[in-house]
Design a protein around this motif. Structure first.
Motif, mmCIF file in Angstrom:
data_model
loop_
_atom_site.group_PDB
_atom_site.id
_atom_site.type_symbol
_atom_site.label_atom_id
_atom_site.label_comp_id
_atom_site.label_asym_id
_atom_site.label_seq_id
_atom_site.Cartn_x
_atom_site.Cartn_y
_atom_site.Cartn_z
ATOM 1 N N TYR A 46 0.680 -1.280 0.156
ATOM 2 C CA TYR A 46 0.012 0.099 -0.144
ATOM 3 C C TYR A 46 0.934 1.257 0.090
ATOM 4 C CZ TYR A 46 -3.306 3.428 1.767
ATOM 5 O OH TYR A 46 -4.035 4.858 1.859
ATOM 6 N N SER A 48 0.336 5.652 -0.544
ATOM 7 C CA SER A 48 -0.427 6.783 -0.494
ATOM 8 C C SER A 48 0.259 8.184 -0.257
ATOM 9 C CB SER A 48 -1.561 6.630 0.648
ATOM 10 O OG SER A 48 -2.600 7.679 0.554
ATOM 11 N N ILE A 54 -5.692 2.577 7.790
ATOM 12 C CA ILE A 54 -6.178 1.711 6.912
ATOM 13 C C ILE A 54 -6.842 0.665 7.819
ATOM 14 C CG2 ILE A 54 -5.533 0.367 4.806
ATOM 15 C CD1 ILE A 54 -4.895 3.636 4.841
ATOM 16 N N TYR A 76 -0.728 4.052 8.391
ATOM 17 C CA TYR A 76 -0.041 4.436 7.452
ATOM 18 C C TYR A 76 0.530 5.784 7.648
ATOM 19 C CZ TYR A 76 1.907 5.459 2.812
ATOM 20 O OH TYR A 76 2.708 5.856 1.831
ATOM 21 N N PHE A 100 -9.660 3.197 3.317
ATOM 22 C CA PHE A 100 -8.562 4.218 3.236
ATOM 23 C C PHE A 100 -8.566 5.182 4.080
ATOM 24 C CE2 PHE A 100 -9.614 1.843 -0.848
ATOM 25 C CZ PHE A 100 -8.511 1.508 -1.396
ATOM 26 N N ALA A 107 -4.144 6.638 -3.489
ATOM 27 C CA ALA A 107 -3.755 5.381 -2.699
ATOM 28 C C ALA A 107 -3.310 4.516 -4.044
ATOM 29 C CB ALA A 107 -4.611 4.845 -1.702
ATOM 30 N N LEU A 109 -2.511 0.230 -4.610
ATOM 31 C CA LEU A 109 -2.679 -1.180 -4.084
ATOM 32 C C LEU A 109 -1.806 -1.859 -5.129
ATOM 33 C CD1 LEU A 109 -6.268 -1.657 -2.909
ATOM 34 C CD2 LEU A 109 -4.163 -1.034 -1.632
#
Length: 468
Positions: A46, A48, A54, A76, A100, A107, A109
């Motif tokens: 992940y 962002s 998260i 995060y 999120f 973001a 993935l």
């Protein structure tokens, strides 16, 4: 005492054969009835532009129903830096939801993996999500999802079928079933082979313990004299037998606990973890190194025509037990001081101590035989013992530290089984029969070593008097 009769020998061989058959049946049942899938987890990278909290939710219902008790939370903090999201999930998973956070951003993935057992495989998240909520946009670029989020708790829901999780589980289950069959066949073949070797060489292998039993009074006196002779003439006498092991353990404790600031190991105080591994290792090391040079030390007995020379390595193994048992008592006291009260599991030491002695005895017949003709064997054994304290391992725990495949290699070391057994008995409270494959593996290796050692020793013993 009379020699063991032919009838008793036949009964012993029949007993060995019955045990072999029972072990074959047990392991066939054990491997074929093992669950094909023990655990499952999802691993996703992940990234962002916004720091967020998260959450990964999962559902096992036919509809995507989620609750806080079925969620894993991640913080995060460092933006634009990939962070791995890892969540253990039930195999009955039907839907997966990713929240999120409450801050808008972009973001990403990527590299989704489905981890089943010890295997990791790619997971598909390129399909259309079941639900999208409060997302500005979502696009797929080479398997990476770029998601523009708003500040109103956005989330995305994937279906297990769309991610092809059921297909992956079925593929893994089929592969695991095949592996279990192969393991069952291999371990049954190993058990059968060692059993046949033992039965075919039964008279030769049983001869040593029978001779020791027949001459038990003389053997007991030799063991007592050997222990006392090591400290004859010294002012403090037997006291020195405990000084070096204590200093060794204190040194390792100081280096790791004070110098390197190592914390608890496997949730146990480091001193207990260290002592429970070091004490069986010190006994094994002392018994093997002492037995290796035993023929030269007792050369005056070797040259006696009527003396059973095979007793000599065994007496060294036995004489080392005095200090070992004292340290086991010392370990028990330290465990009590740290709050580990005595339990039935401690009785397992009555199993693991003979395990250590048997393994050391089998190896000593090999090393003692070689030393009679090749004196450098002593130095080679010392080198292996120096390396062995690290690869057993005595001072660190390989579980969770090294890959599972490499941990399996460590388990091939039979002394590791004993060290881990001491810790299971004193700290973890685990019975040895809860590890059936490892237990039988240890005995297969130990019995094989004993067979090789005895046959080599008996073949070469007629020449010992000439070379010593």
């Amino acid at each position: 005492m009379k020699k063991i009769t032919v009838k008793k020998k036949k009964l012993c061989k029949i007993f060995c054969a019955v045990i072999t058959v029972l072990l074959n049946v047990y392991f066939i049942y054990y491997f074929l009835s093992k669950p094909q899938i023990n655990d499952m987890a999802v691993r996703i990278n992940y990234e962002s532009s916004a720091a967020n909290t998260i959450q990964i939710f999962y559902s096992t219902d036919t509809e995507p129903l989620f609750s806080e008790d079925r969620a894993v939370k991640f913080e995060y903090i460092q933006t634009d830096v990939p962070q791995e999201l890892y969540a253990e999930l039930p195999t009955e998973l039907t839907y997966l939801r990713i929240d999120f956070g409450d801050k808008a951003g972009i973001a990403v993935l990527s590299e989704p993996k489905l981890c089943i057992g010890s295997k990791s495989m790619d997971m598909d998240i390129s399909g259309t999500p079941v639900i999208e909520s409060f997302l500005g946009s979502i696009r797929n670029e080479n398997g990476r999802l770029f998601i523009t989020t708003e500040d109103t708790d956005p989330y995305i829901v994937f279906s297990a079928e769309e991610m092809k999780i059921p297909e992956a589980l079925e593929h893994y289950s089929s592969s695991r079933r095949t592996e279990n069959i192969i393991f069952a066949v291999l371990i049954c073949m190993a058990v059968d082979l060692v059993s046949v070797m033992f039965i075919l060489n039964f008279d030769e292998l049983i001869g040593i313990p029978l001779n020791i039993f027949r001459e038990r009074k003389m053997f007991a006196n030799l063991v007592k004299n050997d222990f006392q002779a090591r400290f004859a003439g010294s002012y403090f006498g037997v006291f020195w037998a405990f000084v070096q092991p204590l200093i060794t353990m204190a040194l390792y404790w100081f280096v790791f606990q004070v110098g390197l600031r190592a914390g608890n190991v496997s949730d146990y105080p480091f001193i207990l973890f260290l002592m429970s591994g070091m004490i069986p290792w010190l006994y094994f090391s002392e018994a093997l190194s002492g037995s290796t040079n035993s023929l030269a030390e007792y050369s005056y007995l070797v040259k006696k025509v009527l003396f059973n020379v095979e007793i000599i390595p065994a007496l060294k193994t036995a004489s080392s037990l005095f200090v070992h048992i004292a340290f086991v008592v010392f370990l028990s006291v330290i465990c009590i001081v740290y709050g580990f009260t005595p339990s039935l599991y401690w009785l397992q030491l009555l199993y693991y101590i003979p395990c250590t002695a048997f393994l050391a005895l089998g190896l000593s017949y090999i090393t003692a035989s070689c030393t009679a003709f090749f004196k450098d064997t002593i130095q080679i054994v010392n080198i292996f013992l120096t390396i062995g304290v690290w690869i057993t391992p005595v001072m660190w725990n390989p579980v969770g530290t090294i890959p599972e495949a490499l941990h399996t290699v460590f388990r091939l070391n039979p002394v590791y089984y004993i060290v881990d057994g001491f810790r299971d008995s004193m700290l973890a409270k685990v019975w040895f029969w809860e590890k059936p494959v490892w237990t039988v593996g240890f005995w297969l290796i130990s019995v094989t070593v004993y067979i090789i050692g005895v046959k080599l020793f008996n073949k070469l013993k007629v020449h010992f008097a000439d070379v010593l």
